[in-house]
Design an enzyme around this catalytic site. Structure first.
Site, PDB file in Angstrom:
ATOM      1  CG  ASP A 147      14.986  40.176  77.911  1.00 45.15           C
ATOM      2  OD1 ASP A 147      14.260  41.137  77.583  1.00 45.15           O
ATOM      3  OD2 ASP A 147      14.550  39.143  78.455  1.00 45.15           O
ATOM      4  CB  THR A 177      11.756  35.555  73.078  1.00 47.01           C
ATOM      5  OG1 THR A 177      11.296  34.911  71.880  1.00 47.01           O
ATOM      6  CG2 THR A 177      13.241  35.835  72.969  1.00 47.01           C
ATOM      7  NE  ARG A 210       4.631  30.447  73.507  1.00 42.56           N
ATOM      8  CZ  ARG A 210       4.849  29.714  74.583  1.00 42.56           C
ATOM      9  NH1 ARG A 210       5.804  28.792  74.566  1.00 42.56           N
ATOM     10  NH2 ARG A 210       4.135  29.887  75.672  1.00 42.56           N
ATOM     11  CD  GLU A 239       4.387  23.416  68.468  1.00 37.72           C
ATOM     12  OE1 GLU A 239       3.569  23.140  69.383  1.00 37.72           O
ATOM     13  OE2 GLU A 239       5.537  23.771  68.704  1.00 37.72           O
ATOM     14  CG  HIS A 256       5.716  22.625  72.349  1.00 41.26           C
ATOM     15  ND1 HIS A 256       4.911  23.567  71.754  1.00 41.26           N
ATOM     16  CD2 HIS A 256       6.108  23.179  73.517  1.00 41.26           C
ATOM     17  CE1 HIS A 256       4.817  24.634  72.527  1.00 41.26           C
ATOM     18  NE2 HIS A 256       5.549  24.414  73.608  1.00 41.26           N
ATOM     19  CE1 TYR A 260       4.246  19.698  77.645  1.00 35.42           C
ATOM     20  CE2 TYR A 260       3.743  17.431  77.091  1.00 35.42           C
ATOM     21  CZ  TYR A 260       3.406  18.763  77.077  1.00 35.42           C
ATOM     22  OH  TYR A 260       2.232  19.162  76.484  1.00 35.42           O
TER      23      TYR A 260
END
Length: 384
Positions: A147, A177, A210, A239, A256, A260
């Site tokens: 990072d 990230t 991402r 997407e 994605h 969820y």
């Protein structure tokens, strides 16, 4: 007060019904005409929020029930005096459990009896990456963190950060990230031809951050080579119009949905609700826990005959098996581009209820302390 909200945000009525009138909308295609008379706008990551959508409207508060904010022009909102809140960390446990499930499947495919012998490079040590690191370290994995922004900001601290190149040497590399396009550590296409060439056929690359962090064209080129790594993608470039060819090439493909879990989604709603209450000067009266239903599966029992790795794998997959989402996405990659895009969004909109490890009680009879510690590390409730 009129609250315009993405229809896929859970428990809208439960949290916001007594604050104002709720108008549900489709987030992907939200138009200015749908929000011009709204006081509050609640979105997810599929809605781009900025002057094109909100200039000249009466919206005074925007909330996104997501950890990321790259779909929101936060600076413009600030300039306009529009209140804003995201939900950082709301689904960190959900994404961490997704990665653990994928690593478990990878270890099984490799024939690795003790999955904790795998080294894991975590790229991006924010809320999600840090949560994942804590779980993996409690499970005795060898973990390294990459990072660069944190490494600069925390120079001299006890936390050790490695370069991206060092992280790419691990058995498993997992990306968490944010998406940034400018600055010294921009993440757009951070993983391209050069980085992918560092990965070999015995390694696994996971992206649950991402989609644009990986250069998809470079990834396709790498996957067509004989020594390519295994790749698990939950996020994609462009997407919902993702590449069916890329879906066909990767080892594991999901739409994605890493974050969820029901707990993660409801916590996101709760965090935005709390922020709106603070903005309006209202008391915070509701908590996510009071709305969570009883899980469909509530208990699993293991005896002293349980094999540790098999017991861990069984319990993890009882909560979440990524192969089911992989199958659903592959089946959705039929038809023309419009039909595939609609199918991708539908998979997310109609996602089946998924509960986190904390919803499942593990009953253990005569099992080892090592197995007990492993279950605790993953967040399960224990009854011994």
């Amino acid at each position: 007060m009129l609250i315009v909200a993405d229809e896929n945000i859970p428990l809208l009525d439960s949290f916001f019904g007594d604050i104002g009138e709720i108008r549900r909308v489709t987030g992907r295609n939200l138009s200015r005409s749908q929000v011009e008379d709204a006081d509050v706008l609640l979105v997810r990551s599929v809605t781009q929020v900025g002057p094109e959508l909100l200039a000249g409207t009466q919206v005074r508060f925007v909330g996104t029930a997501t950890i990321g904010t790259d779909h929101v022009n936060v600076e413009w909102l600030k300039q306009q005096g529009i209140g804003f809140s995201a939900a950082p960390g709301c689904n960190a446990s959900s994404v961490a459990e997704y990665v653990l499930a994928v690593i478990s499947q990878f270890a099984e495919q490799r024939g690795t009896e003790d999955w904790s012998t795998l080294s894991v490079g975590i790229v991006g040590a924010g809320n999600v990456g840090s949560e994942l690191a804590r779980a993996l370290e409690r499970l005795d994995f060898d973990v390294v963190l990459c990072d660069p922004p944190r490494a600069e900001a925390e120079a001299g601290s006890e936390e050790v950060f490695v370069s991206l190149l060092e992280a790419l040497r691990c058995d498993v590399v997992t990306l968490h990230t944010p998406l940034t396009r400018t600055g010294n550590h921009a993440t757009y296409h951070m993983v391209s031809d050069h980085e992918l060439a560092e990965l070999g056929s015995e390694q696994l690359l996971i992206n649950a951050g991402r989609g644009e962090v990986i250069d998809s064209a470079a990834l396709m080129r790498r996957l067509e080579q004989g020594d390519a790594p295994l790749v698990a993608l939950d996020v994609w470039e462009q997407e919902p119009r993702i590449s069916p060819e890329l879906v066909g090439q990767v080892w594991l493909a999901t739409p994605h949905i890493a974050g969820y879990s029901l707990e993660g989604k409801v916590q996101g709603t709760e965090m935005v609700y709390q922020a709106l209450c603070r903005f309006l000067g209202l008391p915070v009266r509701k908590k996510a826990g009071q709305f969570l239903p009883e899980p469909a599966l509530s208990k699993i029992s293991f005896t002293s005959n349980a094999v540790e790795d098999e017991a861990i794998r069984l319990a993890l997959r009882a909560c979440y098996d990524p192969r089911r989402d992989d199958l659903r996405l592959r089946l959705a990659m039929k038809g023309n581009p419009d039909e595939r895009a609609e199918a991708f969004d539908r998979l997310r909109r109609d996602y089946p209820v998924r509960r986190e490890c904390s919803s499942l009680k593990i009953q253990l009879k005569g099992t080892s302390k090592s197995l007990q510690d492993s279950f605790r590390a993953m967040g399960f409730k224990l009854k011994i």
